[in-house]
Design a protein around this motif. Sequence first.
Motif, mmCIF file in Angstrom:
data_model
loop_
_atom_site.group_PDB
_atom_site.id
_atom_site.type_symbol
_atom_site.label_atom_id
_atom_site.label_comp_id
_atom_site.label_asym_id
_atom_site.label_seq_id
_atom_site.Cartn_x
_atom_site.Cartn_y
_atom_site.Cartn_z
ATOM 1 N N LYS A 197 0.835 -1.201 0.000
ATOM 2 C CA LYS A 197 0.000 0.000 0.000
ATOM 3 C C LYS A 197 0.871 1.253 0.000
ATOM 4 C CE LYS A 197 -3.669 -0.096 2.578
ATOM 5 N NZ LYS A 197 -4.632 0.020 3.697
ATOM 6 N N GLY A 198 0.575 2.150 -0.943
ATOM 7 C CA GLY A 198 1.294 3.415 -1.039
ATOM 8 C C GLY A 198 2.569 3.369 -1.860
ATOM 9 N N ARG A 199 2.935 2.204 -2.344
ATOM 10 C CA ARG A 199 4.208 2.077 -3.082
ATOM 11 C C ARG A 199 3.997 2.211 -4.591
ATOM 12 N NH1 ARG A 199 8.520 -0.618 0.121
ATOM 13 N NH2 ARG A 199 7.596 -1.179 2.115
ATOM 14 N N PRO A 200 5.035 2.644 -5.293
ATOM 15 C CA PRO A 200 4.976 2.699 -6.757
ATOM 16 C C PRO A 200 4.943 1.283 -7.347
ATOM 17 C CG PRO A 200 6.909 3.866 -5.911
ATOM 18 C CD PRO A 200 6.264 3.179 -4.761
ATOM 19 N N VAL A 201 4.350 1.174 -8.516
ATOM 20 C CA VAL A 201 4.204 -0.124 -9.177
ATOM 21 C C VAL A 201 5.560 -0.795 -9.391
ATOM 22 C CG1 VAL A 201 3.453 -1.274 -11.300
ATOM 23 C CG2 VAL A 201 2.012 0.482 -10.254
ATOM 24 N N GLU A 202 6.574 -0.043 -9.783
ATOM 25 C CA GLU A 202 7.901 -0.623 -10.043
ATOM 26 C C GLU A 202 8.464 -1.271 -8.776
ATOM 27 O OE1 GLU A 202 7.368 2.821 -10.617
ATOM 28 O OE2 GLU A 202 6.694 2.409 -12.647
ATOM 29 N N GLU A 203 8.271 -0.634 -7.654
ATOM 30 C CA GLU A 203 8.752 -1.183 -6.388
ATOM 31 C C GLU A 203 7.964 -2.439 -6.005
ATOM 32 O OE1 GLU A 203 9.411 0.241 -1.770
ATOM 33 O OE2 GLU A 203 9.086 1.765 -3.307
ATOM 34 N N ILE A 204 6.679 -2.433 -6.261
ATOM 35 C CA ILE A 204 5.842 -3.603 -5.982
ATOM 36 C C ILE A 204 6.324 -4.794 -6.799
ATOM 37 C CG2 ILE A 204 3.519 -4.571 -6.216
ATOM 38 C CD1 ILE A 204 2.463 -1.701 -5.604
ATOM 39 N N GLN A 205 6.665 -4.557 -8.066
ATOM 40 C CA GLN A 205 7.164 -5.636 -8.927
ATOM 41 C C GLN A 205 8.476 -6.212 -8.378
ATOM 42 O OE1 GLN A 205 5.388 -7.015 -11.065
ATOM 43 N NE2 GLN A 205 4.177 -5.561 -12.222
ATOM 44 N N GLN A 206 9.344 -5.352 -7.881
ATOM 45 C CA GLN A 206 10.612 -5.817 -7.306
ATOM 46 C C GLN A 206 10.373 -6.658 -6.053
ATOM 47 O OE1 GLN A 206 12.729 -2.160 -6.704
ATOM 48 N NE2 GLN A 206 13.252 -1.944 -8.870
ATOM 49 N N ILE A 207 9.455 -6.228 -5.218
ATOM 50 C CA ILE A 207 9.118 -6.987 -4.005
ATOM 51 C C ILE A 207 8.556 -8.343 -4.390
ATOM 52 C CG2 ILE A 207 7.635 -7.082 -1.965
ATOM 53 C CD1 ILE A 207 7.760 -3.953 -1.983
ATOM 54 N N PHE A 208 7.668 -8.355 -5.389
ATOM 55 C CA PHE A 208 7.100 -9.624 -5.864
ATOM 56 C C PHE A 208 8.200 -10.580 -6.301
ATOM 57 C CE2 PHE A 208 5.960 -12.277 -9.474
ATOM 58 C CZ PHE A 208 4.968 -13.077 -8.920
ATOM 59 N N GLU A 209 9.137 -10.083 -7.099
ATOM 60 C CA GLU A 209 10.217 -10.943 -7.603
ATOM 61 C C GLU A 209 11.047 -11.525 -6.457
ATOM 62 O OE1 GLU A 209 10.465 -12.041 -10.645
ATOM 63 O OE2 GLU A 209 8.838 -10.742 -11.330
ATOM 64 N N ARG A 210 11.410 -10.699 -5.472
ATOM 65 C CA ARG A 210 12.180 -11.184 -4.319
ATOM 66 C C ARG A 210 11.384 -12.242 -3.562
ATOM 67 N NH1 ARG A 210 13.912 -5.760 -3.279
ATOM 68 N NH2 ARG A 210 12.192 -5.520 -1.830
ATOM 69 N N PHE A 211 10.118 -11.943 -3.304
ATOM 70 C CA PHE A 211 9.261 -12.870 -2.571
ATOM 71 C C PHE A 211 9.130 -14.193 -3.330
ATOM 72 C CE2 PHE A 211 4.971 -14.592 -1.709
ATOM 73 C CZ PHE A 211 5.086 -14.808 -0.353
ATOM 74 N N HIS A 212 8.861 -14.108 -4.612
ATOM 75 C CA HIS A 212 8.678 -15.317 -5.426
ATOM 76 C C HIS A 212 9.948 -16.163 -5.439
ATOM 77 C CE1 HIS A 212 8.033 -17.777 -9.061
ATOM 78 N NE2 HIS A 212 6.769 -17.744 -8.656
ATOM 79 N N ASP A 213 11.089 -15.530 -5.605
ATOM 80 C CA ASP A 213 12.354 -16.262 -5.609
ATOM 81 C C ASP A 213 12.588 -16.986 -4.282
ATOM 82 O OD1 ASP A 213 12.889 -15.441 -8.176
ATOM 83 O OD2 ASP A 213 14.443 -13.995 -7.613
ATOM 84 N N VAL A 214 12.223 -16.354 -3.187
ATOM 85 C CA VAL A 214 12.441 -16.965 -1.870
ATOM 86 C C VAL A 214 11.495 -18.143 -1.642
ATOM 87 C CG1 VAL A 214 12.218 -16.579 0.613
ATOM 88 C CG2 VAL A 214 13.484 -14.967 -0.788
ATOM 89 N N VAL A 215 10.204 -17.974 -1.935
ATOM 90 C CA VAL A 215 9.266 -19.069 -1.652
ATOM 91 C C VAL A 215 9.425 -20.241 -2.610
ATOM 92 C CG1 VAL A 215 7.567 -17.619 -0.489
ATOM 93 C CG2 VAL A 215 7.299 -18.087 -2.924
#
Length: 149
Positions: free
Chosen positions: A80-98
């Motif tokens: 919430k409140g974050r730019p789309v580009e940052e959200i995509q980066q968080i998704f990639e990190r999360f996906h790689d970890v799980v």
Amino acid sequence: MSDLRELYQTMILDHYKKPRNFGRPAGADRQAVGDNPLCGDRITVYLDMDGEGALRDIGFEGTGCAISTAAASMMTELVKGRPVEEIQQIFERFHDVVTGAREPDLEALGKLAVFAGVSEFPLRVKCATLAWHTLRAALEGGEGTVTTE
């Protein structure tokens, strides 16, 4: 590692029993539906974009297992409140970890680090990532249903 597992269980159960951002935000202008037929998880993610590439508000509705619901709840708090580009980066990190593609950077993941143990249970990866794939579809203005199959 047992401390991480205990934290994992506590946080997952807390977010499962009391999900944050559950419901449709008043200004929602995008949505997507996600389905995990293997587990029975079904979720709708609602977005309120600010017009400048950032997520003003987010909510979700649906039913799912503890991992799916907790992942959706924690995701909404984090993005919430974050730019789309940052959200995509968080998704990639999360996906790689799980998925076990990389070692968890606990500091970079913040609260999401509690999902690092999911990589040990391949069937649960779909539960943990359903909300994220649904969020991605909503950000892209997707129609139809995102499925983990």
